[in-house]
Design a protein around this motif. Structure first.
Motif, PDB file in Angstrom:
ATOM      1  N   LEU A  47       4.145  21.838 -46.517  1.00  0.00           N
ATOM      2  CA  LEU A  47       5.542  22.741 -47.036  1.00  0.00           C
ATOM      3  C   LEU A  47       5.967  22.152 -45.372  1.00  0.00           C
ATOM      4  CD1 LEU A  47       4.446  26.288 -47.446  1.00  0.00           C
ATOM      5  CD2 LEU A  47       5.231  24.537 -48.887  1.00  0.00           C
ATOM      6  N   THR A  48       7.412  21.631 -45.364  1.00  0.00           N
ATOM      7  CA  THR A  48       8.023  21.291 -44.113  1.00  0.00           C
ATOM      8  C   THR A  48       8.855  22.091 -44.576  1.00  0.00           C
ATOM      9  OG1 THR A  48       8.997  18.950 -43.259  1.00  0.00           O
ATOM     10  CG2 THR A  48       8.820  19.231 -45.317  1.00  0.00           C
ATOM     11  N   ALA A  54      18.271  18.760 -42.339  1.00  0.00           N
ATOM     12  CA  ALA A  54      18.840  17.932 -43.113  1.00  0.00           C
ATOM     13  C   ALA A  54      20.290  18.628 -43.252  1.00  0.00           C
ATOM     14  CB  ALA A  54      17.940  17.191 -44.015  1.00  0.00           C
ATOM     15  N   ALA A  55      20.060  19.999 -44.131  1.00  0.00           N
ATOM     16  CA  ALA A  55      21.321  20.840 -45.001  1.00  0.00           C
ATOM     17  C   ALA A  55      21.753  20.645 -43.983  1.00  0.00           C
ATOM     18  CB  ALA A  55      20.895  21.648 -45.809  1.00  0.00           C
ATOM     19  N   TRP A  56      20.961  21.368 -42.941  1.00  0.00           N
ATOM     20  CA  TRP A  56      22.428  22.139 -41.562  1.00  0.00           C
ATOM     21  C   TRP A  56      23.504  21.022 -40.793  1.00  0.00           C
ATOM     22  CZ3 TRP A  56      24.240  26.114 -40.289  1.00  0.00           C
ATOM     23  CH2 TRP A  56      24.812  27.426 -38.923  1.00  0.00           C
ATOM     24  N   SER A  58      24.065  18.656 -42.516  1.00  0.00           N
ATOM     25  CA  SER A  58      24.912  17.744 -44.385  1.00  0.00           C
ATOM     26  C   SER A  58      27.293  18.441 -43.797  1.00  0.00           C
ATOM     27  CB  SER A  58      24.539  18.054 -45.435  1.00  0.00           C
ATOM     28  OG  SER A  58      25.505  17.472 -46.089  1.00  0.00           O
ATOM     29  N   SER A  59      26.534  17.000 -43.645  1.00  0.00           N
ATOM     30  CA  SER A  59      28.865  16.924 -43.174  1.00  0.00           C
ATOM     31  C   SER A  59      29.954  18.130 -44.194  1.00  0.00           C
ATOM     32  CB  SER A  59      29.731  15.749 -42.004  1.00  0.00           C
ATOM     33  OG  SER A  59      29.781  14.817 -43.702  1.00  0.00           O
ATOM     34  N   GLY A  60      29.202  17.112 -45.251  1.00  0.00           N
ATOM     35  CA  GLY A  60      29.790  16.996 -47.071  1.00  0.00           C
ATOM     36  C   GLY A  60      29.055  18.846 -47.322  1.00  0.00           C
ATOM     37  N   ALA A  61      27.658  18.929 -46.960  1.00  0.00           N
ATOM     38  CA  ALA A  61      27.582  20.443 -46.785  1.00  0.00           C
ATOM     39  C   ALA A  61      28.905  21.832 -46.659  1.00  0.00           C
ATOM     40  CB  ALA A  61      25.848  20.278 -47.205  1.00  0.00           C
ATOM     41  N   ARG A  62      28.807  20.962 -45.888  1.00  0.00           N
ATOM     42  CA  ARG A  62      29.383  21.766 -44.657  1.00  0.00           C
ATOM     43  C   ARG A  62      30.811  22.489 -45.248  1.00  0.00           C
ATOM     44  NH1 ARG A  62      27.176  19.654 -40.135  1.00  0.00           N
ATOM     45  NH2 ARG A  62      28.547  19.049 -39.584  1.00  0.00           N
ATOM     46  N   PRO A 238      16.602  16.977 -51.712  1.00  0.00           N
ATOM     47  CA  PRO A 238      15.696  17.437 -51.352  1.00  0.00           C
ATOM     48  C   PRO A 238      17.112  18.830 -50.616  1.00  0.00           C
ATOM     49  CG  PRO A 238      15.025  15.467 -50.611  1.00  0.00           C
ATOM     50  CD  PRO A 238      15.696  14.721 -51.902  1.00  0.00           C
ATOM     51  N   VAL A 239      18.327  18.029 -49.691  1.00  0.00           N
ATOM     52  CA  VAL A 239      19.195  18.918 -49.646  1.00  0.00           C
ATOM     53  C   VAL A 239      20.038  19.832 -49.987  1.00  0.00           C
ATOM     54  CG1 VAL A 239      21.408  18.501 -48.475  1.00  0.00           C
ATOM     55  CG2 VAL A 239      19.489  17.379 -47.793  1.00  0.00           C
TER      56      VAL A 239
END
Length: 271
Positions: A47-48, A54-56, A58-62, A238-239
């Motif tokens: 688990l990690t 990485a998602a936090w 991520s400019s595209g996700a935000r 993963p993101v």
């Protein structure tokens, strides 16, 4: 109704199988968001939380999240105004065509999303393009509002039909201005229905992808569209799992609140 022991066991087994079919995939998404393997091997070797970091970042996700929030808020505002006005017209007044009006309001949510998307795209291209208005966030909000109005309308009209208009008439007889009567009598009666409709409208808009695909212009990418576009990219998988897990967790709150508020039968007011 009496059921035999075998029938009860069969019903319980069917219910458990149905719930497992619904919720096991969601649990797998949560587990995969913590999987250190980029290819989401099973069982996870450990688990990690590095994919969450990485998602936090991520400019595209935000950016997609912010677009979805803006679209959801705009859609909810339009749905609240139109849905409430139509609900009052249908529930408090008798006029020719009220049944047809109710049918016309409810119909969009029953239509396939791709049909609604094609129709809206054609309408926007025909009406807005000559005016110099292209597809963008505005057209996304309008497209989402076509079916989110139904949610507010159903909640408010159901609450109004369960409450009598005698309290409003009494307030008017006592000299209350219509706006004051609405604020002190009517609004407290429908407040929970409005909030439930708003929460469901925001959730529907936030999750919509089919209509968004046909009404969003270049540069307008909501979070569901971003997820769909990145889920097949191995480096982004993963993101995407993390973003999907966050959406699952966040969706529980508005849906639970909307359910509690929709079942609220309290009719207290300040009068």
């Amino acid at each position: 109704m009496y059921l035999s022991r075998r029938a009860r066991i069969a019903l319980r087994a069917a219910a458990c199988a149905g719930f497992a079919l619904l919720y096991v995939p969601l649990l797998l998404v949560l587990v995969n968001s913590l999987n250190p393997d980029r290819s989401a091997s099973w069982p996870p070797p450990g688990l990690t939380t590095r994919w969450w970091a990485a998602a936090w970042h991520s400019s595209g996700a935000r950016h997609a999240l912010w677009v979805s929030v803006r679209a959801g808020l705009g859609t909810t505002a339009i749905a609240l105004v139109l849905g409430t006005l139509i609900a009052f017209a249908v529930a408090r007044h008798r006029f020719f065509g009220s049944g047809a009006l109710s049918f016309a309001v409810v119909l969009p949510i029953a239509l396939p999303g791709i049909v609604t998307g094609i129709a809206l795209n054609s309408a926007f291209s025909t009406v807005l393009a000559p005016l110099g208005i292209g597809l963008g966030l505005f057209t996304v909000v309008v497209g989402h509002a076509t079916f989110c109005v139904v949610v507010v309308f159903n909640n408010v009209v159901a609450r109004l039909r369960r409450t009598s208009g005698s309290c409003e008439e009494a307030a008017a007889d006592l000299g209350a201005h219509p706006l004051r009567a609405f604020a002190d009598v009517t609004f407290p009666l429908i407040r929970s229905a409005l909030l439930a409709g708003a929460l469901l409208s925001f959730a529907l808009s936030f999750d919509e992808i089919v209509v968004t695909t046909f009404t969003a212009g270049p540069g307008v990418e909501t979070l569901p569209v971003w997820i769909y576009g990145n889920m097949t990219r191995p480096r982004q998988a993963p993101v995407v799992n993390v973003v999907a897990a966050v959406l699952v967790l966040l969706s529980v709150v508005p849906i639970h609140l909307a359910q509690r508020l929709s079942s609220d039968t309290a009719t207290t007011s300040r009068v």
